[in-house]
Scaffold this active site. Sequence first.
Site, PDB file in Angstrom:
ATOM      1  N   LYS A 118       0.818  -1.212   0.000  1.00 34.92           N
ATOM      2  CA  LYS A 118       0.000   0.000   0.000  1.00 34.92           C
ATOM      3  C   LYS A 118       0.861   1.276   0.000  1.00 34.92           C
ATOM      4  O   LYS A 118       2.072   1.219   0.275  1.00 34.92           O
ATOM      5  CB  LYS A 118      -0.935  -0.048   1.210  1.00 34.92           C
ATOM      6  CG  LYS A 118      -2.032  -1.125   1.091  1.00 34.92           C
ATOM      7  CD  LYS A 118      -2.823  -1.177   2.395  1.00 34.92           C
ATOM      8  CE  LYS A 118      -4.111  -1.961   2.254  1.00 34.92           C
ATOM      9  NZ  LYS A 118      -4.871  -1.967   3.528  1.00 34.92           N
ATOM     10  N   TYR A 161     -12.398  -1.797  -3.310  1.00 36.26           N
ATOM     11  CA  TYR A 161     -12.992  -1.795  -1.975  1.00 36.26           C
ATOM     12  C   TYR A 161     -14.507  -1.678  -1.990  1.00 36.26           C
ATOM     13  O   TYR A 161     -15.105  -1.184  -1.025  1.00 36.26           O
ATOM     14  CB  TYR A 161     -12.343  -0.699  -1.129  1.00 36.26           C
ATOM     15  CG  TYR A 161     -10.940  -1.072  -0.668  1.00 36.26           C
ATOM     16  CD1 TYR A 161     -10.728  -2.187   0.153  1.00 36.26           C
ATOM     17  CD2 TYR A 161      -9.831  -0.335  -1.062  1.00 36.26           C
ATOM     18  CE1 TYR A 161      -9.449  -2.547   0.566  1.00 36.26           C
ATOM     19  CE2 TYR A 161      -8.538  -0.690  -0.646  1.00 36.26           C
ATOM     20  CZ  TYR A 161      -8.365  -1.795   0.171  1.00 36.26           C
ATOM     21  OH  TYR A 161      -7.106  -2.158   0.587  1.00 36.26           O
ATOM     22  N   ASN A 216      -1.974   0.239   7.086  1.00 33.58           N
ATOM     23  CA  ASN A 216      -1.503  -1.064   7.562  1.00 33.58           C
ATOM     24  C   ASN A 216      -0.694  -1.832   6.524  1.00 33.58           C
ATOM     25  O   ASN A 216      -0.649  -3.048   6.515  1.00 33.58           O
ATOM     26  CB  ASN A 216      -2.670  -1.886   8.124  1.00 33.58           C
ATOM     27  CG  ASN A 216      -3.739  -2.110   7.081  1.00 33.58           C
ATOM     28  OD1 ASN A 216      -3.568  -1.729   5.924  1.00 33.58           O
ATOM     29  ND2 ASN A 216      -4.823  -2.748   7.464  1.00 33.58           N
ATOM     30  N   HIS A 242      -2.097  -5.314   1.497  1.00 32.38           N
ATOM     31  CA  HIS A 242      -3.414  -5.890   1.237  1.00 32.38           C
ATOM     32  C   HIS A 242      -3.233  -7.323   0.759  1.00 32.38           C
ATOM     33  O   HIS A 242      -2.283  -7.619   0.032  1.00 32.38           O
ATOM     34  CB  HIS A 242      -4.159  -5.104   0.151  1.00 32.38           C
ATOM     35  CG  HIS A 242      -5.382  -5.834  -0.336  1.00 32.38           C
ATOM     36  ND1 HIS A 242      -6.576  -5.777   0.343  1.00 32.38           N
ATOM     37  CD2 HIS A 242      -5.558  -6.696  -1.378  1.00 32.38           C
ATOM     38  CE1 HIS A 242      -7.457  -6.562  -0.284  1.00 32.38           C
ATOM     39  NE2 HIS A 242      -6.870  -7.125  -1.326  1.00 32.38           N
ATOM     40  N   GLU A 254     -10.226  -9.406  -7.576  1.00 33.69           N
ATOM     41  CA  GLU A 254      -9.203  -8.367  -7.409  1.00 33.69           C
ATOM     42  C   GLU A 254      -8.104  -8.491  -8.462  1.00 33.69           C
ATOM     43  O   GLU A 254      -7.632  -7.482  -8.992  1.00 33.69           O
ATOM     44  CB  GLU A 254      -8.627  -8.431  -5.985  1.00 33.69           C
ATOM     45  CG  GLU A 254      -9.660  -7.999  -4.938  1.00 33.69           C
ATOM     46  CD  GLU A 254      -9.281  -8.338  -3.498  1.00 33.69           C
ATOM     47  OE1 GLU A 254      -8.154  -8.819  -3.253  1.00 33.69           O
ATOM     48  OE2 GLU A 254     -10.117  -8.128  -2.603  1.00 33.69           O
TER      49      GLU A 254
HETATM   50  P1  IDP Z   1      -8.107  -6.388   5.691  1.00 38.83           P
HETATM   51  O1  IDP Z   1      -7.241  -5.474   4.858  1.00 38.83           O
HETATM   52  O2  IDP Z   1      -7.349  -6.958   6.854  1.00 38.83           O
HETATM   53  O3  IDP Z   1      -8.811  -7.452   4.879  1.00 38.83           O
HETATM   54  P2  IDP Z   1     -10.662  -5.032   5.837  1.00 38.83           P
HETATM   55  O4  IDP Z   1     -11.608  -5.116   6.985  1.00 38.83           O
HETATM   56  O5  IDP Z   1     -11.025  -5.700   4.554  1.00 38.83           O
HETATM   57  O6  IDP Z   1      -9.237  -5.489   6.368  1.00 38.83           O
HETATM   58  O7  IDP Z   1     -10.457  -3.479   5.550  1.00 38.83           O
HETATM   59  C1  IDP Z   1      -9.821  -3.036   4.381  1.00 38.83           C
HETATM   60  C2  IDP Z   1      -8.867  -1.922   4.737  1.00 38.83           C
HETATM   61  O8  IDP Z   1      -9.603  -0.787   5.219  1.00 38.83           O
HETATM   62  C3  IDP Z   1      -7.897  -2.236   5.887  1.00 38.83           C
HETATM   63  O9  IDP Z   1      -6.772  -2.972   5.476  1.00 38.83           O
HETATM   64  C4  IDP Z   1      -7.527  -0.856   6.370  1.00 38.83           C
HETATM   65  O10 IDP Z   1      -6.588  -0.235   5.484  1.00 38.83           O
HETATM   66  C5  IDP Z   1      -8.855  -0.125   6.218  1.00 38.83           C
HETATM   67  N1  IDP Z   1      -9.643  -0.160   7.469  1.00 38.83           N
HETATM   68  C6  IDP Z   1     -10.271  -1.221   8.009  1.00 38.83           C
HETATM   69  N2  IDP Z   1     -10.920  -0.891   9.130  1.00 38.83           N
HETATM   70  C7  IDP Z   1     -10.709   0.425   9.304  1.00 38.83           C
HETATM   71  C8  IDP Z   1     -11.140   1.365  10.289  1.00 38.83           C
HETATM   72  O11 IDP Z   1     -11.863   1.049  11.245  1.00 38.83           O
HETATM   73  N3  IDP Z   1     -10.698   2.647  10.115  1.00 38.83           N
HETATM   74  C9  IDP Z   1      -9.922   3.025   9.072  1.00 38.83           C
HETATM   75  N4  IDP Z   1      -9.481   2.180   8.116  1.00 38.83           N
HETATM   76  C10 IDP Z   1      -9.874   0.890   8.245  1.00 38.83           C
HETATM   77 MG    MG Z   2     -10.298  -7.267   3.416  1.00 40.20          MG
END
Ligand code: IDP
Ligand code: MG
Length: 161
Positions: A9, A49, A112, A115, A126
């Site tokens: 990312k 997304y 984070n 992905h 994807e």
């Molecule tokens: P994942 O990447 O671990 O699969 P997902 O729940 O699919 O997690 O969420 C996609 C992305 O959205 C996350 O990797 C993170 O970058 C962002 N994200 C998820 N939850 C939050 C939140 O509560 N606040 C802000 N960004 C979030």
């Molecule tokens: Mg996800």
Amino acid sequence: MERTFMAIKPDAVKRGLIGRIIKRIENKGYKIVAMKMLQPTLEIAEKHYAEHKGKPFYPELIKYITSGPIVAMVVEGDNVIEGTRHMMGSTVPNSAEVGTIRADFGMTKECNVVHGSDSIEAAEREIAIYFTQDELCENWKTMMELVLEAQHSDSTPFVGA
Ligand code: IDP
Ligand code: MG
């Protein structure tokens, strides 16, 4: 063989972590069958997304993923979806297991680092957003595949295409 879509990312690209993340994927023995750096457009980000549309963090997520280039990859291996999700660690870096990419490099749940697809259906969807079929490098073998093949055929490894 299973395939997944992974992305380094924008925060990780900006922090100079590309090599360290790819190294972990290669160290594990997974096969990278496609890779490119790109600047996600709004259209790409919204497609990627789509499942999060309507959630409170969605606008921030779209802003984040379009904030700079990403490195998109198709990664292949045995049970690779589960394996890469495990290597990535859980979504929130501070509670991700120590030793995972997100625990070791991530700072916030918004930023984070990586992905990875979470199911076979998500991976197929994807991969198709980021890559055309002819961008997938399918006709080559890893050294492990060549060695295993040679062991089974009594020939010398390294010569296979
Ligand atoms: P994942 O990447 O671990 O699969 P997902 O729940 O699919 O997690 O969420 C996609 C992305 O959205 C996350 O990797 C993170 O970058 C962002 N994200 C998820 N939850 C939050 C939140 O509560 N606040 C802000 N960004 C979030
Ligand atoms: Mg996800």
